[in-house]
Scaffold this motif. Sequence first.
Motif, short mmCIF file in Angstrom:
data_model
loop_
_atom_site.label_atom_id
_atom_site.label_comp_id
_atom_site.label_asym_id
_atom_site.label_seq_id
_atom_site.Cartn_x
_atom_site.Cartn_y
_atom_site.Cartn_z
N LEU A 157 0.83 -1.21 0.00
CA LEU A 157 0.00 0.00 0.00
C LEU A 157 0.86 1.25 0.00
N PRO A 158 0.39 2.31 -0.65
CA PRO A 158 1.10 3.59 -0.58
C PRO A 158 1.07 4.13 0.86
N ARG A 159 2.01 4.99 1.18
CA ARG A 159 2.14 5.54 2.54
C ARG A 159 0.87 6.22 3.05
N THR A 160 0.22 7.00 2.20
CA THR A 160 -0.98 7.72 2.65
C THR A 160 -2.05 6.74 3.10
N ILE A 161 -2.20 5.63 2.39
CA ILE A 161 -3.21 4.62 2.75
C ILE A 161 -2.82 3.95 4.06
N GLU A 162 -1.56 3.54 4.18
CA GLU A 162 -1.07 2.92 5.43
C GLU A 162 -1.28 3.87 6.61
N ASP A 163 -0.93 5.14 6.41
CA ASP A 163 -1.08 6.11 7.49
C ASP A 163 -2.55 6.31 7.87
N ALA A 164 -3.44 6.30 6.88
CA ALA A 164 -4.87 6.46 7.16
C ALA A 164 -5.40 5.28 7.98
N LEU A 165 -4.90 4.08 7.71
CA LEU A 165 -5.29 2.91 8.52
C LEU A 165 -4.86 3.12 9.97
#
Length: 200
Positions: free
Chosen positions: A72-80
């Motif tokens: 997953l891209p960083r923004t998606i990982e961070d949103a999780l």
Amino acid sequence: DCDIVQEWLKICQELHPERCKPTSITVPNLQLIDCETKMIIPASNHEYVTLSYLWGTDEDETPFAGQFPLQLPRTIEDALVVTLKLGFRYLWIDRYCINQQNKSETAAQLQAMGSIYRNSQLTIIAAAGDDPTYGLPGVRKRHRQHQSHAQIGETYIRGIQRIDHIVQPSRWNSRGWTYQEGILATRRLIFTTSQLYYEC
């Protein structure tokens, strides 16, 4: 930061019980990401958070396959991470939760976009960076830009930019879809390069 955001949410729930209350309009075929198991599941009346972000250069890609990708891209990982730290479990991200290979389902979901965002408990807005690899500043690997500050005796002074001066020129604000998502959301948690803002 998550403790402060939880406090902001609590204040909003107490002071704006009707104005900022998420709606409960049923959206057919709504899918959510279970942030604990990283599985895509039917919404089934779960409370959820939404993410508004830039897809990046591969915007035509249709990745929905009924399961969440391992990479997953960083923004998606961070949103999780943010979703879980705020005490929520479920997250809606258009790219992963709309079956874009099914044209009729995609059309129906796009028509229901207003309800999807208004039903959400909170919308995370990634207003920093130009694509999903940037991440959410202050969450994991991406640090926020240093802010000017001074100390006079025992008093600390920190310069804080107005949110419109940061968000207005952002690429997120220049795109029709993301701008619309911000307008539709009742509660917004905005990640910028220098600060975290909450709006309701």
